[in-house]
Scaffold this active site. Structure first.
Site, PDB file in Angstrom:
ATOM      1  N   LYS A 154     123.564  37.342 114.625  1.00 36.47           N
ATOM      2  CA  LYS A 154     122.381  38.159 114.906  1.00 36.47           C
ATOM      3  C   LYS A 154     121.104  37.336 114.879  1.00 36.47           C
ATOM      4  O   LYS A 154     120.125  37.678 115.497  1.00 36.47           O
ATOM      5  CB  LYS A 154     122.287  39.292 113.892  1.00 36.47           C
ATOM      6  CG  LYS A 154     123.448  40.253 114.015  1.00 36.47           C
ATOM      7  CD  LYS A 154     123.055  41.621 113.523  1.00 36.47           C
ATOM      8  CE  LYS A 154     124.273  42.444 113.225  1.00 36.47           C
ATOM      9  NZ  LYS A 154     124.894  41.986 111.938  1.00 36.47           N
ATOM     10  N   LYS A 195     129.063  30.075 115.442  1.00 32.45           N
ATOM     11  CA  LYS A 195     129.404  31.444 115.829  1.00 32.45           C
ATOM     12  C   LYS A 195     128.147  32.182 116.308  1.00 32.45           C
ATOM     13  O   LYS A 195     127.091  32.026 115.703  1.00 32.45           O
ATOM     14  CB  LYS A 195     129.984  32.150 114.591  1.00 32.45           C
ATOM     15  CG  LYS A 195     130.872  33.322 114.909  1.00 32.45           C
ATOM     16  CD  LYS A 195     131.577  33.798 113.649  1.00 32.45           C
ATOM     17  CE  LYS A 195     130.937  35.054 113.129  1.00 32.45           C
ATOM     18  NZ  LYS A 195     131.692  35.756 112.103  1.00 32.45           N
ATOM     19  N   LYS A 241     123.961  30.297 101.309  1.00 27.95           N
ATOM     20  CA  LYS A 241     122.673  30.967 101.494  1.00 27.95           C
ATOM     21  C   LYS A 241     121.684  30.591 100.398  1.00 27.95           C
ATOM     22  O   LYS A 241     120.489  30.501 100.652  1.00 27.95           O
ATOM     23  CB  LYS A 241     122.865  32.488 101.546  1.00 27.95           C
ATOM     24  CG  LYS A 241     123.581  32.937 102.821  1.00 27.95           C
ATOM     25  CD  LYS A 241     123.643  34.442 102.911  1.00 27.95           C
ATOM     26  CE  LYS A 241     124.346  34.882 104.178  1.00 27.95           C
ATOM     27  NZ  LYS A 241     124.618  36.311 104.197  1.00 27.95           N
TER      28      LYS A 241
END
Ligand code: AMP
Length: 329
Positions: free
Chosen positions: A205, A202, A121
């Site tokens: 959200k 995957k 990240k």
């Protein structure tokens, strides 16, 4: 054999966390919510909405608040029974942040800096919040606060669970038996739902066009599945390497209906079957969500009750931790 000082709780207690950074999707339902609901009779579980974790990256305050309430509402609609499974908003139990600090005092900078998720990240560029570095320690606090014995973890969370275990063992051996050392468990359903448009990723959200939201209207669901990536091979079979899209569709159908599709059908027919199966599961959630969403005070009450239910355990843990580490009672 390790002879670590630890607490041995009388009950199996499981903590499942959700981060309110977006809207719950089919992956959350099959990978986390369903196992949680299925275990309600046999296991003490806590459903934690980790709103503080949603602030480790740039965030929109009103979106986090909205998402927190929406996630609670979807959990209720999906069948989480708050009498048996308290739904807890992390920031509403202050002990999470208090314990976070004490655990930072037993964690090393290097332990946080080597977390793969931090590396990934923070590599995205832009300013890096200090909380992005330290949030695995907050996650450890989330787990250790409740004498959690089991944490359902996917592979991407293994490293964070290991840190929680390491910190618990270290704290216990330095300051006396304070925390239960949690175990990671694979959810009963090993479902790992991939994005329909990009089946090597995957479903998440924030993934784009291949995500099936639990509150998506029927026509959006139909379109998302109709556009799902397949391949030119033309065979309905599981082959994750060469046919990731078709394999994902078969997996979703199997999870939802408990059966495998016939290998004689076309991709279009497979997609129709998947659409029907998703709609059959999602339609009642959508309908119940509308009922709960019409009464936000009720949902807020459920959250207040959830926090009230778990607070005594959190307070007891904090009291042991404070005393152990050298703070005045
Ligand atoms: P998150 O969406 O990252 O807050 O994850 C909440 C829970 O849903 C975690 O237990 C995850 O393991 C689970 N989960 C999230 N995405 C998926 C997915 N695509 N397939 C299966 N489980 C998932």
């Amino acid at each position: 054999m390790t002879t670590t000082v630890t607490r041995t709780p009388a009950v199996t207690r499981r903590l499942t966390g959700f981060q309110p950074t977006g809207r719950l999707h089919l992956g959350n339902l099959l990978g986390a919510l369903r196992p949680l609901i299925a275990a309600q009779d046999t296991t003490e579980s806590i459903a934690l909405i980790a709103d503080l974790h949603a602030m480790t990256m740039e965030h929109d305050p009103s979106a986090v608040r909205r998402s927190t309430l929406e996630q609670a509402t979807v959990m209720l609609a999906a069948g989480v029974d708050p009498e048996r499974t308290p739904i807890v908003v992390q920031s509403q139990v202050r002990e999470h942040t208090e314990l976070h600090y004490l655990l930072e005092c037993v964690a090393a900078h290097g332990e946080a800096a080597r977390m793969i998720q931090f590396k990934e990240k923070s590599a995205a560029g832009g300013p890096i919040r200090l909380s992005l570095l330290t949030y695995p320690v907050l996650m450890a606090a989330d787990i250790l606060l409740y004498d959690t014995t089991q944490v359902p973890v996917g592979e991407d969370q293994n490293q964070h669970l290991e840190l929680a275990r390491t910190l618990a063992i270290r704290f216990n051996s330095r300051y006396g038996p304070t925390f239960t050392v949690p175990e990671g468990v694979r959810p009963e359903s090993a479902a790992r739902i991939m994005d329909l448009a990009e089946p090597s990723t995957k479903m998440g959200k924030s993934t784009g066009t291949g995500r099936i939201g639990l509150l998506d209207p029927p026509e959006v669901i139909r379109r998302t599945i109709a556009r799902a990536a397949t391949d030119p091979i033309g065979l309905v079979r599981r082959d994750r390497e060469n046919q990731p899209g078709v394999t994902n569709l078969i997996g979703i159908l199997a999870e939802l209906t408990g059966r495998e599709p016939s290998d004689a059908i076309s991709y279009a027919a497979l997609k129709r079957e998947v659409t029907d199966a998703v709609e059959a599961v999602v339609a009642p959630i959508r309908a119940r969500h509308a009922e709960f969403a019409a009464d936000p005070d009720f949902v807020r009450g459920v959250l207040a009750a959830g926090a009230g239910k778990v607070r005594p355990t959190a307070a007891a843990t904090m009291s042991r931790a404070r005393r152990g580490i050298g703070l005045l009672d």
